[in-house]
Design an enzyme around this catalytic site. Sequence first.
Site, PDB file in Angstrom:
ATOM      1  N   GLU A 157     -55.644  16.715 -16.971  1.00 37.45           N
ATOM      2  CA  GLU A 157     -54.790  16.435 -15.811  1.00 37.45           C
ATOM      3  C   GLU A 157     -53.305  16.345 -16.147  1.00 37.45           C
ATOM      4  OE1 GLU A 157     -56.439  13.113 -13.636  1.00 37.45           O
ATOM      5  OE2 GLU A 157     -58.467  13.879 -13.854  1.00 37.45           O
ATOM      6  N   GLU A 270     -67.161  18.255 -14.257  1.00 39.25           N
ATOM      7  CA  GLU A 270     -67.308  16.956 -13.568  1.00 39.25           C
ATOM      8  C   GLU A 270     -67.798  17.137 -12.130  1.00 39.25           C
ATOM      9  OE1 GLU A 270     -63.775  14.503 -13.819  1.00 39.25           O
ATOM     10  OE2 GLU A 270     -63.307  15.190 -15.833  1.00 39.25           O
TER      11      GLU A 270
HETATM   12  O1  9MR Z   1     -65.738   8.053 -13.388  1.00 39.63           O
HETATM   13  C1  9MR Z   1     -64.749   7.512 -14.233  1.00 39.63           C
HETATM   14  C2  9MR Z   1     -64.606   6.028 -13.977  1.00 39.63           C
HETATM   15  O2  9MR Z   1     -65.800   5.359 -14.320  1.00 39.63           O
HETATM   16  C3  9MR Z   1     -63.454   5.492 -14.785  1.00 39.63           C
HETATM   17  O3  9MR Z   1     -63.259   4.187 -14.419  1.00 39.63           O
HETATM   18  C4  9MR Z   1     -62.203   6.289 -14.510  1.00 39.63           C
HETATM   19  C5  9MR Z   1     -61.043   5.802 -15.378  1.00 39.63           C
HETATM   20  O4  9MR Z   1     -61.379   5.914 -16.722  1.00 39.63           O
HETATM   21  O5  9MR Z   1     -62.405   7.667 -14.756  1.00 39.63           O
HETATM   22  C6  9MR Z   1     -63.439   8.240 -14.003  1.00 39.63           C
HETATM   23  O6  9MR Z   1     -63.602   9.579 -14.397  1.00 39.63           O
HETATM   24  C7  9MR Z   1     -62.553  10.491 -14.140  1.00 39.63           C
HETATM   25  C8  9MR Z   1     -62.463  11.485 -15.283  1.00 39.63           C
HETATM   26  O7  9MR Z   1     -62.351  10.816 -16.509  1.00 39.63           O
HETATM   27  C9  9MR Z   1     -61.316  12.455 -15.092  1.00 39.63           C
HETATM   28  N1  9MR Z   1     -61.424  13.110 -13.815  1.00 39.63           N
HETATM   29  C10 9MR Z   1     -61.607  12.235 -12.662  1.00 39.63           C
HETATM   30  C11 9MR Z   1     -62.811  11.344 -12.898  1.00 39.63           C
HETATM   31  C12 9MR Z   1     -63.219  10.564 -11.650  1.00 39.63           C
HETATM   32  O8  9MR Z   1     -62.208   9.693 -11.262  1.00 39.63           O
END
Ligand code: 9MR
Length: 362
Positions: A157, A270
Amino acid sequence: MPGPPIPLLTRRALLAAGASSLIAPAFAQEPRLAALAAASGIVFGTAAASYELRDADFPPLLARQAAMLVPEYEMKRAVVEPRPGAYDFSGIDTLMAFARAHNMAFRGHPLIWYAANPPWLEDAVLARRDEKLLTGYVTALAGRYRGRMHSLDVVNEALADDGNGLRQSFWLKVFGPSYMDMAFHAARAADPAALLVYNDYGCEPGGPLGDRVRANCLGLLDGLIARGAPVQALGLQSHLFAFGQHVDQRKLRDFLAEIAARGLAILVTELDVSDEGGPSDIALRDQAVADEASRYLDVVLDNRRTATVLTWGLTDRYADPPQSLRLKMTGWRYRKFPFDAGLRPKPLAGALARAFSARRPA
Ligand code: 9MR
């Protein structure tokens, strides 16, 4: 006296509107997603967290259904390096041990992500402007798991949300765009075998924002390639919406052709389909989720450079963190993953199974 509550959109209303063909057949059997995917040349997998492995009934489903795991959050720097140099690899190691025991591949996510850093890091980078705060971390992680990672999301990102240029992160402020190159080179040096990935979201919908995001993403990849950074794949997060902006099949197809033309692999990293904003009828929500996934998978699996499909969770059981304010206040739960909270297959599992079955093997 107020009248009865008016449902948002009932199944009967949709049926009356001629939508009966949209209602999914019930499942006789659990589809085997990893096996169906493998037969079509795709690795199917999911994100998971180590606490989920302590449930009695979930690990067997995970072992049956997934051929690749990625940590949902236990490989984020805030978790891995809460204090400078004090590493905690326990979550990753637990997940990796499960993956190895069940003959699954493993992917790393993320090495550099602006949104999941420990609180000390930004101040340290701004004060010391020391590249080692970036490369040292990449080297430590990629080096520790050298030879054991199918792929690594080296940078996650980095694009601005509005589709214009790069996100204003502290990495960008201090090192300029070359922070990404530094990360890719450090990852390559530490693990010569892992596929090195740039991972981002928002490349799937139509509309002017989708157009800007796709162009911006190609620009970022072209810059990395031109400067000789060892990027090898685009990770499409693909957080989709059943009741929001839809996948634009033609634009997505053209975009993926551009990615393939650059010699890059395509990883779906994802996938989930949000049912937010949908009707109260669960069957209708589930069907809309499956339909959106089908539209997406038709295009993505048609590209011969697509190598993986990972969902961002296998079951709705863990979709809402227990502390979720929305859940507490409304009782509303997401239904965006292939299996329901009772681990029964949903129409989304059927959509995945059908899409894998329909793909021509290489
Ligand atoms: O699903 C993830 C959540 O449990 C965490 O709290 C969060 C922060 O670390 O990240 C979420 O995963 C994200 C991923 O790492 C990057 N793309 C977006 C995902 C969903 O928010």
